[in-house]
Design an enzyme around this catalytic site. Structure first.
Site, short mmCIF file in Angstrom:
data_model
loop_
_atom_site.label_atom_id
_atom_site.label_comp_id
_atom_site.label_asym_id
_atom_site.label_seq_id
_atom_site.Cartn_x
_atom_site.Cartn_y
_atom_site.Cartn_z
N SER A 33 0.83 -1.21 0.00
CA SER A 33 0.00 0.00 0.00
C SER A 33 0.86 1.26 0.00
CB SER A 33 -0.94 0.00 1.21
OG SER A 33 -1.88 -1.04 1.06
N ARG A 37 1.24 4.11 -2.93
CA ARG A 37 0.98 5.53 -2.63
C ARG A 37 2.17 6.40 -3.02
NH1 ARG A 37 -2.40 2.63 -0.25
NH2 ARG A 37 -4.29 3.37 0.78
N ARG A 134 -14.47 -6.41 -10.81
CA ARG A 134 -14.39 -5.67 -9.53
C ARG A 134 -15.04 -4.29 -9.68
NH1 ARG A 134 -8.66 -6.49 -6.67
NH2 ARG A 134 -9.81 -5.56 -4.92
N SER A 180 -15.26 0.33 -1.02
CA SER A 180 -13.79 0.29 -0.96
C SER A 180 -13.25 1.66 -0.56
CB SER A 180 -13.22 -0.10 -2.32
OG SER A 180 -11.83 0.10 -2.34
N SER A 181 -12.25 1.65 0.30
CA SER A 181 -11.58 2.91 0.67
C SER A 181 -10.66 3.40 -0.44
CB SER A 181 -10.76 2.71 1.94
OG SER A 181 -9.64 1.87 1.67
N GLN A 182 -10.35 2.51 -1.38
CA GLN A 182 -9.39 2.88 -2.43
C GLN A 182 -9.90 4.03 -3.28
OE1 GLN A 182 -8.61 -0.76 -4.55
NE2 GLN A 182 -7.70 -1.76 -2.77
N ASP A 323 -7.60 -7.55 4.75
CA ASP A 323 -6.63 -8.43 4.08
C ASP A 323 -6.09 -9.53 4.97
OD1 ASP A 323 -7.09 -6.82 1.94
OD2 ASP A 323 -5.06 -6.00 1.79
N LYS A 350 -12.82 -8.83 -3.52
CA LYS A 350 -11.35 -8.76 -3.61
C LYS A 350 -10.88 -9.63 -4.79
CE LYS A 350 -10.92 -6.43 0.37
NZ LYS A 350 -10.60 -5.02 0.36
N ARG A 354 -13.46 -13.87 -1.07
CA ARG A 354 -12.62 -14.51 -0.03
C ARG A 354 -13.46 -15.17 1.06
NH1 ARG A 354 -7.84 -9.96 0.16
NH2 ARG A 354 -6.74 -10.75 -1.67
O1 LIG Z 1 -5.59 1.26 -0.29
C1 LIG Z 1 -4.99 0.19 -0.25
O2 LIG Z 1 -3.74 0.11 -0.41
C2 LIG Z 1 -5.77 -1.05 0.02
C3 LIG Z 1 -7.04 -0.97 0.54
C4 LIG Z 1 -7.85 -2.16 0.91
O3 LIG Z 1 -8.93 -2.25 0.00
P1 LIG Z 1 -10.46 -1.79 0.33
O4 LIG Z 1 -10.41 -0.36 0.73
O5 LIG Z 1 -11.14 -2.02 -0.98
O6 LIG Z 1 -10.95 -2.68 1.43
C5 LIG Z 1 -7.03 -3.45 0.86
O7 LIG Z 1 -7.89 -4.56 0.80
C6 LIG Z 1 -6.08 -3.49 -0.31
O8 LIG Z 1 -5.29 -4.66 -0.31
C7 LIG Z 1 -5.11 -2.34 -0.26
C1 LIG Z 2 -7.33 -6.74 -1.95
C2 LIG Z 2 -6.04 -6.69 -2.26
O1 LIG Z 2 -5.48 -5.94 -3.22
P1 LIG Z 2 -6.09 -4.97 -4.35
O2 LIG Z 2 -7.45 -4.52 -3.93
O3 LIG Z 2 -5.11 -3.85 -4.44
O4 LIG Z 2 -6.13 -5.77 -5.63
C3 LIG Z 2 -5.06 -7.50 -1.48
O5 LIG Z 2 -3.84 -7.34 -1.70
O6 LIG Z 2 -5.46 -8.31 -0.62
#
Ligand SMILES: O=C(O)C1=C[C@@H](OP(=O)(O)O)[C@@H](O)[C@H](O)C1
Ligand SMILES: C=C(OP(=O)(O)O)C(=O)O
Length: 440
Positions: A33, A37, A134, A180-182, A323, A350, A354
């Protein structure tokens, strides 16, 4: 680092050999992560940046290559020192002629959608079959108010995504936080290069909050301030520029989880250097969960130590550390009683579903699992060996490899899928014990 490619990354399957007990210091690779970033921030900053201790894995290398296709930076990877050198080329950001392909890298794909908003022209971003399922819809809805037109080519909210860029002006937008926080991290980071201030409001609840903390921590480390009102609003003032120079990535807490789990189920001791109490990685808190399950732990500024003991079940909300749910599930399989892991709906979107995967594979090993839409109840017992399907999901492969250290007869199919986040995983397991052999 990683000079000889591990043949197990190309093997059809790997048999894991049980291990009596161990007492080891284990070095895990850099955080996925943070590497993602710093790559994004460095590329948007227009300043030369060296990312040291970076994770060099499928996901981060896909991301580095994708960023370069916009033409404004070069990303030079040095495997010997695990570093990535991001150098501005002096060229403007332009949409690449070819589609961007990032395999199964979810975070990079979500960061790239907003990033393409800065690149003149039309960018198409896609990934592997699972990535094309996704969800991206929340992010696609949040970008137009900021000046970016982003749509799903097939109209289904998933990749391929078409971005008409060159127009990331900033302004005010709202993003759904539940999936998702992403998406939120993607907007915050990319607001760095917007013409105007950017105000982001989170609708509903935000899942996976520690990852947004990591985003803010990475930006702060690079000299960028983000205003906030808790997890309701985030404001990025225009005209800030990340500092460039050197930055160091700490070890990956999700990668660490497999070795904590191994020590937990084998009554062993493990020390993980380079990561400690100051970490913003939410997955570090797996240590607290394992302590509640009966392990002894010590967390200092720069080291985590865990010693396994008799394991008991716990109830745990894991929304903030999705994760490491599979890792904890593996430990639960050996604990006395029923462990209830709740609030984990995000696991369904994911690299694979999972919840379904962990349930199916633990049941194959003779463990009783109750599967709910957003939870798993796992009753500990005496698992038996099984051939584990890994669903092209690194975390499923690594989790069940750990079970194989305790239970005889565990075979992991497609062991190469660990390369997504931990290409040296099998070699790192070898440092505990020469416990693995490739069978085909
Ligand atoms: O921002 C990141 O680096 C991540 C956020 C998480 O996802 P979600 O926000 O979709 O849960 C995590 O599961 C992923 O492996 C990495
Ligand atoms: C969910 C994961 O990654 P990403 O969402 O970045 O594919 C992970 O690494 O478990």
């Amino acid at each position: 680092m990683n000079a000889t490619p591990d043949p197990r990354l190309k093997a059809e399957e790997v048999s894991v050999l049980p291990l009596a007990a161990f007492d080891e210091r284990v070095n895990v690779l850099g955080s996925k992560s943070y590497t993602n970033r710093y790559l994004a921030i460095a590329s948007l900053s227009g300043r030369e940046t060296v990312i040291k201790g970076a994770l060099l894995s499928d996901d981060t290398l896909y991301f580095a290559r994708a960023i370069e296709t916009f033409g404004h930076v070069n990303c030079t990877v040095d495997h010997a020192t695990a570093s990535i050198h991001v150098t501005p080329t002096g060229q403007p950001m332009r949409a690449p002629k070819d589609d961007i392909f990032v395999g199964g890298a979810g975070t990079p794909l979500r960061f790239l959608i907003s990033m393409a908003g800065h690149a003149q022209g039309t960018t198409i971003i896609t990934g592997n079959t699972r990535m094309q399922e996704r969800p991206m819809g929340d992010l696609l809805q949040a970008l137009p108010p900021l000046g970016v037109d982003a749509t799903a080519v097939r109209g289904n909210g998933s990749p391929p995504i078409r971005v008409v860029g060159g127009s990331f002006k900033g302004g005010a937008t709202t993003i759904n936080g539940l999936v998702s926080s992403q998406f939120t991290s993607s907007l915050i980071i990319n607001a760095l290069r917007a013409e105007n201030d950017t105000h982001i409001t989170i609708a509903d609840e935000l899942v996976s909050k520690p990852y947004v903390e990591m985003t803010l921590a990475a930006l702060k480390e690079m000299g960028v301030h983000v205003g906030r009102d808790g997890y309701r609003t985030f404001t990025v003032a225009a005209g800030q520029q990340a500092r460039g120079g050197e930055v160091t990535v700490e070890p990956d807490a999700s990668g660490m989880s497999y070795f904590l789990a191994a020590a937990a189920i084998l009554g062993s001791r493990v020390v993980i250097p380079g990561i400690g109490s100051g970490s913003h990685q939410g997955d570090v808190h797996l240590v607290d969960a394992l302590e509640r399950m009966g392990c002894r732990t010590q967390v200092t500024d720069d080291e985590i130590t865990l010693t396994g003991g008799p394991l008991r079940a716990i109830d745990i909300d894991m929304e903030a550390m999705p994760d490491v749910v599979p890792s904890l599930a593996a430990v639960a399989a050996y604990a006395e009683g029923t462990t209830r892991i709740t609030n984990i709906a995000s696991l369904r979107v994911k690299e694979c579903d999972r919840i379904a995967a962990v349930t199916t594979e633990l049941r194959k090993m003779g463990i009783e699992v109750e599967e709910l839409p957003d939870a798993m109840y796992i009753t500990g017992g005496t698992p038996h060996g099984a051939t584990i399907d890994t669903y092209d999901d690194h975390r499923i492969a690594m989790t069940f490899a750990i079970a194989g250290l305790r239970t005889e007869g565990v075979v992991i199919k497609d062991p190469g899928c660990v390369a997504k986040s931990f290409p040296t995983f099998w070699q790192t397991l070898d440092t505990l014990h020469p416990a693995l052999e490739s069978t085909k």
